[in-house]
Design a protein around this motif. Structure first.
Motif, PDB file in Angstrom:
ATOM      1  N   THR A  64       0.840  -1.195   0.000  1.00 51.08           N
ATOM      2  CA  THR A  64       0.000   0.000   0.000  1.00 51.08           C
ATOM      3  C   THR A  64       0.876   1.246   0.000  1.00 51.08           C
ATOM      4  N   THR A  66       0.574   5.261   0.782  1.00 49.84           N
ATOM      5  CA  THR A  66      -0.294   6.237   1.445  1.00 49.84           C
ATOM      6  C   THR A  66       0.327   7.623   1.380  1.00 49.84           C
ATOM      7  N   LEU A  71      -4.889  10.108   1.120  1.00 47.83           N
ATOM      8  CA  LEU A  71      -5.193   9.284  -0.046  1.00 47.83           C
ATOM      9  C   LEU A  71      -4.281   8.061  -0.066  1.00 47.83           C
ATOM     10  N   TYR A  72      -4.800   6.930  -0.529  1.00 47.04           N
ATOM     11  CA  TYR A  72      -3.984   5.719  -0.597  1.00 47.04           C
ATOM     12  C   TYR A  72      -4.445   4.823  -1.746  1.00 47.04           C
ATOM     13  N   VAL A  73      -3.513   4.001  -2.232  1.00 46.57           N
ATOM     14  CA  VAL A  73      -3.808   2.961  -3.219  1.00 46.57           C
ATOM     15  C   VAL A  73      -3.027   1.723  -2.814  1.00 46.57           C
ATOM     16  N   PHE A  99      -7.275  -1.530  -4.667  1.00 48.58           N
ATOM     17  CA  PHE A  99      -8.135  -0.626  -3.920  1.00 48.58           C
ATOM     18  C   PHE A  99      -7.521   0.760  -3.843  1.00 48.58           C
ATOM     19  N   GLY A 100      -8.383   1.720  -3.585  1.00 47.40           N
ATOM     20  CA  GLY A 100      -7.940   3.091  -3.387  1.00 47.40           C
ATOM     21  C   GLY A 100      -8.966   3.822  -2.545  1.00 47.40           C
ATOM     22  N   GLY A 101      -8.500   4.781  -1.763  1.00 44.94           N
ATOM     23  CA  GLY A 101      -9.446   5.472  -0.895  1.00 44.94           C
ATOM     24  C   GLY A 101      -8.825   6.659  -0.191  1.00 44.94           C
ATOM     25  N   TYR A 102      -9.533   7.099   0.812  1.00 47.19           N
ATOM     26  CA  TYR A 102      -9.128   8.270   1.593  1.00 47.19           C
ATOM     27  C   TYR A 102      -9.429   7.999   3.059  1.00 47.19           C
ATOM     28  N   THR A 103      -8.461   8.270   3.912  1.00 41.61           N
ATOM     29  CA  THR A 103      -8.657   8.095   5.345  1.00 41.61           C
ATOM     30  C   THR A 103      -8.213   9.357   6.078  1.00 41.61           C
ATOM     31  N   ASP A 112     -12.748   6.123   6.870  1.00 33.30           N
ATOM     32  CA  ASP A 112     -12.075   5.488   5.739  1.00 33.30           C
ATOM     33  C   ASP A 112     -13.113   5.245   4.645  1.00 33.30           C
ATOM     34  N   GLY A 114     -13.621   4.329   0.308  1.00 25.59           N
ATOM     35  CA  GLY A 114     -12.888   3.900  -0.872  1.00 25.59           C
ATOM     36  C   GLY A 114     -13.652   2.951  -1.754  1.00 25.59           C
TER      37      GLY A 114
END
Length: 262
Positions: A64, A66, A71-73, A99-103, A112, A114
């Motif tokens: 991962t 970050t 933001l992360y993928v 996966f990708g998202g925002y925490t 969290d 995504g």
């Protein structure tokens, strides 16, 4: 002060400035991106209570990236069951998730959000995606988390054996805690699947376990299962040997894993 003394002091200051300069040049700015990963060996792979590996051992890995913004993928992969007729769950031998998202932490509460895609390179059908969200908060040594994953209508639901619903909702709650003064931690999870990914019927899954950590290694032992008992599983499919075939991936089992983080 004589000219000679002034010149000596000036030269000394100039030399000091030049010798101090590299110290600033050597201090690289902190990166905005953090890379983390893991490698795992497990006695089997259970996803939402159901065996994805025909109750056989698996190897898994994750990485991962970050950003400091939140933001992360990332990606996660596992070996899995494949068409050997040992299990009604056949996902082609390999699972790869992207996966990708925002925490973000808001006054001690972590949110969290995504999207995750589940890819099965060895399967003829079954790739799908979900959107997800969760909220977590820590109280002393105890961490609580609740979340939901939603799979909207997509092609994968055309292959559903037990449900005509063309979407799926998974809700869950978790509690975990470190044991003060020890390398141990305990954790628990309960979830509910409803919709196109039900197994014979909508069902509950659960897990409870203990982990021991040493440096970057974590050894975990958990009890994982569902509320799909023999009677309910048989009633939804068939009886005798056929019913046992469907019950086997859902029955409670002990799962042991060893993970190295980096």
């Amino acid at each position: 002060m004589t000219t000679t003394v002034r010149g000596l002091l000036a030269a000394t200051a100039l030399i000091g400035a030049f010798t101090a300069a590299p110290a600033f040049a050597d201090e690289a700015p902190a990166s905005d991106i953090t890379i983390t990963g893991s490698a795992t060996v497990a006695s089997q792979y259970r996803f939402r209570g159901l065996s994805q590996s025909d109750n056989l051992p698996v190897i898994q890995g994750a990485i991962t990236a970050t950003h400091s913004s939140g933001l992360y993928v990332g990606t996660w992969g596992s070996s899995a069951s494949q068409g050997n007729f040992g299990s009604p769950i056949n996902i082609g031998g390999t699972e790869l998730d992207v996966f990708g998202g925002y925490t973000r932490d808001l006054s001690g509460t972590t949110i969290d959000l995504g999207v995750i895609g589940y890819l099965y390179p060895g399967a003829t059908a079954g790739n799908y995606y979900e959107v997800y969200g969760s909220v977590a908060r820590t109280y002393g040594p105890v961490k609580g988390k609740v979340g939901v994953n939603f799979a909207p209508a997509q092609k994968v639901f055309n292959y559903s054996l037990f449900s005509a619903t063309r979407n799926n909702t998974y809700v869950y709650g978790e509690l975990s805690s470190s044991v003060p003064g020890t390398p141990l931690s305990v954790h628990s999870h309960v979830g509910y699947t409803s919709g196109g990914f039900d197994y014979v019927r909508d069902y509950l899954d659960y897990s409870v376990g203990v982990s021991a950590s040493y440096k970057n290694l974590t050894l975990d032992a958990s009890l994982v299962g569902t509320d799909l008992g023999r009677g309910r599983t048989y009633a939804g499919t068939c009886t005798s040997v056929c019913g046992e075939y469907f019950y086997r991936p859902a029955k409670p089992v002990g799962v042991v894993s060893l993970t190295a983080a980096f």
